[in-house]
Design a protein around this motif. Structure first.
Motif, PDB file in Angstrom:
ATOM      1  N   ASP A 147       0.808  -1.226   0.000  1.00 56.28           N
ATOM      2  CA  ASP A 147       0.000   0.000   0.000  1.00 56.28           C
ATOM      3  C   ASP A 147       0.836   1.269   0.000  1.00 56.28           C
ATOM      4  O   ASP A 147       0.473   2.256  -0.651  1.00 56.28           O
ATOM      5  CB  ASP A 147      -0.920   0.024   1.224  1.00 56.28           C
ATOM      6  CG  ASP A 147      -1.926  -1.115   1.216  1.00 56.28           C
ATOM      7  OD1 ASP A 147      -2.566  -1.324   0.174  1.00 56.28           O
ATOM      8  OD2 ASP A 147      -2.062  -1.793   2.251  1.00 56.28           O
ATOM      9  N   VAL A 148       1.936   1.281   0.753  1.00 51.55           N
ATOM     10  CA  VAL A 148       2.686   2.525   0.932  1.00 51.55           C
ATOM     11  C   VAL A 148       4.101   2.209   1.402  1.00 51.55           C
ATOM     12  O   VAL A 148       4.347   1.161   2.010  1.00 51.55           O
ATOM     13  CB  VAL A 148       1.965   3.435   1.956  1.00 51.55           C
ATOM     14  CG1 VAL A 148       2.005   2.839   3.349  1.00 51.55           C
ATOM     15  CG2 VAL A 148       2.517   4.854   1.942  1.00 51.55           C
ATOM     16  N   ALA A 149       5.019   3.111   1.105  1.00 48.37           N
ATOM     17  CA  ALA A 149       6.384   3.042   1.633  1.00 48.37           C
ATOM     18  C   ALA A 149       6.589   4.222   2.566  1.00 48.37           C
ATOM     19  O   ALA A 149       6.084   5.322   2.316  1.00 48.37           O
ATOM     20  CB  ALA A 149       7.406   3.079   0.495  1.00 48.37           C
ATOM     21  N   VAL A 150       7.321   3.991   3.647  1.00 49.25           N
ATOM     22  CA  VAL A 150       7.568   5.037   4.635  1.00 49.25           C
ATOM     23  C   VAL A 150       9.063   5.156   4.864  1.00 49.25           C
ATOM     24  O   VAL A 150       9.739   4.158   5.141  1.00 49.25           O
ATOM     25  CB  VAL A 150       6.855   4.718   5.967  1.00 49.25           C
ATOM     26  CG1 VAL A 150       7.229   5.729   7.035  1.00 49.25           C
ATOM     27  CG2 VAL A 150       5.349   4.698   5.769  1.00 49.25           C
ATOM     28  N   THR A 151       9.600   6.368   4.742  1.00 48.84           N
ATOM     29  CA  THR A 151      11.007   6.613   5.001  1.00 48.84           C
ATOM     30  C   THR A 151      11.159   7.547   6.195  1.00 48.84           C
ATOM     31  O   THR A 151      10.192   8.193   6.616  1.00 48.84           O
ATOM     32  CB  THR A 151      11.709   7.210   3.765  1.00 48.84           C
ATOM     33  OG1 THR A 151      10.960   8.352   3.309  1.00 48.84           O
ATOM     34  CG2 THR A 151      11.806   6.198   2.637  1.00 48.84           C
ATOM     35  N   PRO A 233      -0.051  16.672   8.444  1.00 51.18           N
ATOM     36  CA  PRO A 233      -0.184  16.164   9.817  1.00 51.18           C
ATOM     37  C   PRO A 233      -0.006  14.647   9.840  1.00 51.18           C
ATOM     38  O   PRO A 233      -0.635  13.927   9.062  1.00 51.18           O
ATOM     39  CB  PRO A 233      -1.608  16.553  10.206  1.00 51.18           C
ATOM     40  CG  PRO A 233      -1.979  17.661   9.266  1.00 51.18           C
ATOM     41  CD  PRO A 233      -1.264  17.367   7.992  1.00 51.18           C
ATOM     42  N   ALA A 234       0.840  14.169  10.721  1.00 50.96           N
ATOM     43  CA  ALA A 234       1.142  12.737  10.760  1.00 50.96           C
ATOM     44  C   ALA A 234      -0.043  11.902  11.209  1.00 50.96           C
ATOM     45  O   ALA A 234      -0.106  10.704  10.924  1.00 50.96           O
ATOM     46  CB  ALA A 234       2.336  12.483  11.675  1.00 50.96           C
ATOM     47  N   ASP A 235      -1.002  12.510  11.905  1.00 52.25           N
ATOM     48  CA  ASP A 235      -2.120  11.718  12.424  1.00 52.25           C
ATOM     49  C   ASP A 235      -3.186  11.420  11.387  1.00 52.25           C
ATOM     50  O   ASP A 235      -4.098  10.629  11.645  1.00 52.25           O
ATOM     51  CB  ASP A 235      -2.737  12.396  13.647  1.00 52.25           C
ATOM     52  CG  ASP A 235      -3.270  13.786  13.364  1.00 52.25           C
ATOM     53  OD1 ASP A 235      -3.069  14.287  12.244  1.00 52.25           O
ATOM     54  OD2 ASP A 235      -3.887  14.377  14.272  1.00 52.25           O
ATOM     55  N   THR A 236      -3.099  12.015  10.197  1.00 48.05           N
ATOM     56  CA  THR A 236      -4.087  11.742   9.149  1.00 48.05           C
ATOM     57  C   THR A 236      -3.473  11.232   7.855  1.00 48.05           C
ATOM     58  O   THR A 236      -4.174  10.637   7.042  1.00 48.05           O
ATOM     59  CB  THR A 236      -4.898  13.009   8.828  1.00 48.05           C
ATOM     60  OG1 THR A 236      -4.011  14.063   8.437  1.00 48.05           O
ATOM     61  CG2 THR A 236      -5.724  13.451  10.034  1.00 48.05           C
ATOM     62  N   VAL A 237      -2.197  11.451   7.638  1.00 53.71           N
ATOM     63  CA  VAL A 237      -1.607  11.158   6.337  1.00 53.71           C
ATOM     64  C   VAL A 237      -1.575   9.660   6.040  1.00 53.71           C
ATOM     65  O   VAL A 237      -1.690   9.240   4.881  1.00 53.71           O
ATOM     66  CB  VAL A 237      -0.195  11.781   6.229  1.00 53.71           C
ATOM     67  CG1 VAL A 237       0.813  11.045   7.098  1.00 53.71           C
ATOM     68  CG2 VAL A 237       0.264  11.814   4.775  1.00 53.71           C
ATOM     69  N   ARG A 244      -7.140   5.946   1.044  1.00 50.65           N
ATOM     70  CA  ARG A 244      -7.601   6.817  -0.036  1.00 50.65           C
ATOM     71  C   ARG A 244      -6.658   6.830  -1.242  1.00 50.65           C
ATOM     72  O   ARG A 244      -6.931   7.506  -2.236  1.00 50.65           O
ATOM     73  CB  ARG A 244      -7.784   8.254   0.490  1.00 50.65           C
ATOM     74  CG  ARG A 244      -8.946   8.401   1.476  1.00 50.65           C
ATOM     75  CD  ARG A 244     -10.274   8.206   0.757  1.00 50.65           C
ATOM     76  NE  ARG A 244     -11.407   8.365   1.683  1.00 50.65           N
ATOM     77  CZ  ARG A 244     -12.048   7.366   2.244  1.00 50.65           C
ATOM     78  NH1 ARG A 244     -11.642   6.106   2.006  1.00 50.65           N
ATOM     79  NH2 ARG A 244     -13.063   7.564   3.053  1.00 50.65           N
ATOM     80  N   ASP A 245      -5.549   6.095  -1.149  1.00 55.55           N
ATOM     81  CA  ASP A 245      -4.596   5.962  -2.258  1.00 55.55           C
ATOM     82  C   ASP A 245      -4.139   7.318  -2.802  1.00 55.55           C
ATOM     83  O   ASP A 245      -3.994   7.521  -4.000  1.00 55.55           O
ATOM     84  CB  ASP A 245      -5.198   5.127  -3.395  1.00 55.55           C
ATOM     85  CG  ASP A 245      -4.155   4.745  -4.448  1.00 55.55           C
ATOM     86  OD1 ASP A 245      -2.968   4.617  -4.088  1.00 55.55           O
ATOM     87  OD2 ASP A 245      -4.534   4.578  -5.626  1.00 55.55           O
ATOM     88  N   ARG A 246      -3.875   8.256  -1.897  1.00 58.45           N
ATOM     89  CA  ARG A 246      -3.426   9.575  -2.334  1.00 58.45           C
ATOM     90  C   ARG A 246      -1.916   9.651  -2.473  1.00 58.45           C
ATOM     91  O   ARG A 246      -1.404  10.520  -3.203  1.00 58.45           O
ATOM     92  CB  ARG A 246      -3.897  10.639  -1.342  1.00 58.45           C
ATOM     93  CG  ARG A 246      -5.399  10.924  -1.390  1.00 58.45           C
ATOM     94  CD  ARG A 246      -5.759  12.106  -0.512  1.00 58.45           C
ATOM     95  NE  ARG A 246      -5.020  13.310  -0.875  1.00 58.45           N
ATOM     96  CZ  ARG A 246      -5.020  14.432  -0.167  1.00 58.45           C
ATOM     97  NH1 ARG A 246      -5.736  14.490   0.954  1.00 58.45           N
ATOM     98  NH2 ARG A 246      -4.328  15.477  -0.562  1.00 58.45           N
ATOM     99  N   PHE A 247      -1.191   8.770  -1.776  1.00 59.02           N
ATOM    100  CA  PHE A 247       0.272   8.833  -1.787  1.00 59.02           C
ATOM    101  C   PHE A 247       0.863   7.436  -1.914  1.00 59.02           C
ATOM    102  O   PHE A 247       0.283   6.450  -1.456  1.00 59.02           O
ATOM    103  CB  PHE A 247       0.786   9.481  -0.489  1.00 59.02           C
ATOM    104  CG  PHE A 247       0.159  10.797  -0.166  1.00 59.02           C
ATOM    105  CD1 PHE A 247       0.417  11.911  -0.952  1.00 59.02           C
ATOM    106  CD2 PHE A 247      -0.710  10.932   0.907  1.00 59.02           C
ATOM    107  CE1 PHE A 247      -0.175  13.139  -0.670  1.00 59.02           C
ATOM    108  CE2 PHE A 247      -1.310  12.142   1.208  1.00 59.02           C
ATOM    109  CZ  PHE A 247      -1.042  13.252   0.413  1.00 59.02           C
ATOM    110  N   ASP A 248       2.051   7.382  -2.537  1.00 56.07           N
ATOM    111  CA  ASP A 248       2.806   6.132  -2.636  1.00 56.07           C
ATOM    112  C   ASP A 248       3.825   6.003  -1.515  1.00 56.07           C
ATOM    113  O   ASP A 248       4.268   4.892  -1.213  1.00 56.07           O
ATOM    114  CB  ASP A 248       3.546   6.067  -3.981  1.00 56.07           C
ATOM    115  CG  ASP A 248       2.601   6.174  -5.159  1.00 56.07           C
ATOM    116  OD1 ASP A 248       1.677   5.345  -5.245  1.00 56.07           O
ATOM    117  OD2 ASP A 248       2.776   7.104  -5.980  1.00 56.07           O
ATOM    118  N   ALA A 249       4.223   7.129  -0.942  1.00 51.30           N
ATOM    119  CA  ALA A 249       5.239   7.116   0.109  1.00 51.30           C
ATOM    120  C   ALA A 249       5.004   8.261   1.069  1.00 51.30           C
ATOM    121  O   ALA A 249       4.416   9.293   0.710  1.00 51.30           O
ATOM    122  CB  ALA A 249       6.642   7.222  -0.488  1.00 51.30           C
TER     123      ALA A 249
END
Length: 327
Positions: A147-151, A233-237, A244-249
């Protein structure tokens, strides 16, 4: 194969016993531990040893045997200084073979930091060790799922130091590293950048790092053609990215800002990737789990996810035929 006292080599053996490790995967470790562990688990396996990642045989567990331990060093769930030192040696051997092109990349199994520090007091973790072997300082960890990558701008440092680590050059660098890595398989990665403060400071009400540091770093990345936005904001992103597939990372400012949500959402499927290295390195996203080691309880899917992501990053093995699985 990881620390011999933990779940790493157990997971490797059970994954192989289930027919889910093929000859394209070689294991860096100690054959004596794997043989004794297979007997302990009742798997009825015997490893096929190789001196180099070549001449691989189908249907065998191909092992680069470093000969650091013997069967008496199989001490399930117990801190073992010899096992900690050996685990470090497995990492170094595999990383050097990746640098030389003998293997396409490395997938690391868990080490116990305390056990390894008994022989190497400066040891911090896999990432720092491998980066030093590669001669790289500009790197960062990435947790990845489908779903997502987090750095992360910083990880294993006190929170007070993590705050000081939020600088324009570092934030800009992590955005760039994230973009470069995901661009291997995405045409235009969408990168959300978190704020440092609650609500991304809410227009300066809770701090100035967003306006003075993070926003300028994002704008610099955008000028270079990177699809970066924020500070968010980190609590919603995370909800916006995963549901909601708004971001890849998502670029996070410190360890728990990213690790907490990711382990809640995908504890068994997240993959730890070190980006910015000249080699591919992924890892299972869990520790040695001494409390359940060698009891047949540890989930093995984490290794499958880490191997799949490694192959994804190397382009399904283009150029080199093996991925090393080690500590």
């Amino acid at each position: 194969m990881g620390d011999a006292s933990g779940v790493g080599p157990e997971i490797v053996l059970r994954r192989f016993a289930d027919g889910l490790l093929d000859e394209a995967t070689v294991v860096y470790g100690d054959a004596s531990i794997l043989d004794a562990g297979a007997d302990l688990l009742g798997l009825g396996l015997r490893s096929h040893l190789i001196a180099h990642p070549s001449g691989l045989r189908s249907g065998k567990l191909n092992v680069v045997d470093l000969g650091r331990l013997d069967a008496t060093d199989l001490t399930p769930g117990r801190l073992n200084t010899r096992a900690g030192a050996a685990a470090r040696d497995y990492v170094e051997a595999a990383a050097r073979d990746a640098l030389s092109g003998r293997v396409a990349g490395i997938v690391t199994m868990p080490m116990n930091k305390y056990a390894t520090r008994e022989s190497d007091p400066d040891f911090v973790g896999h990432t720092e060790l491998i980066a030093a072997l590669c001669g790289v300082r500009d790197h960062c960890p990435m947790l990845a799922t489908r779903d997502v990558a987090v750095t992360h701008v910083s990880t294993h440092v006190p929170l007070s130091e993590a705050i000081r680590s939020v600088t324009r050059p570092r934030v800009r660098s992590v955005i760039e590293l994230t973009h470069r890595t995901l661009s291997r398989f995405l045409p235009r990665p969408r990168i959300a950048v978190c704020g440092l403060n609650p609500h991304a400071s809410e227009n300066g009400l809770f701090g100035t790092e967003e306006s003075e540091i993070i926003s300028p770093a994002i704008e610099a990345a955008r000028r270079d053609g990177i699809d970066a936005s924020g500070p968010h904001p980190a609590d919603t992103v995370f909800y916006q990215a995963i549901h909601r597939d708004r971001f890849d990372a998502i670029v996070c400012m410190y360890h728990d800002q990213g690790h907490g949500p990711m382990k809640l959402a995908s504890f068994e499927s997240a993959v730890n990737v070190t980006i910015g290295l000249p080699i591919v390195r992924t890892s299972v996203d869990h520790g040695t789990a001494f409390d359940i080691a060698w009891q047949g309880e540890a989930f093995t899917e984490s290794l499958g996810h880490a191997l799949d992501y490694a192959w994804k990053l190397v382009g399904a093995g283009a150029g080199v035929d093996q991925v090393a699985t080690e500590a």
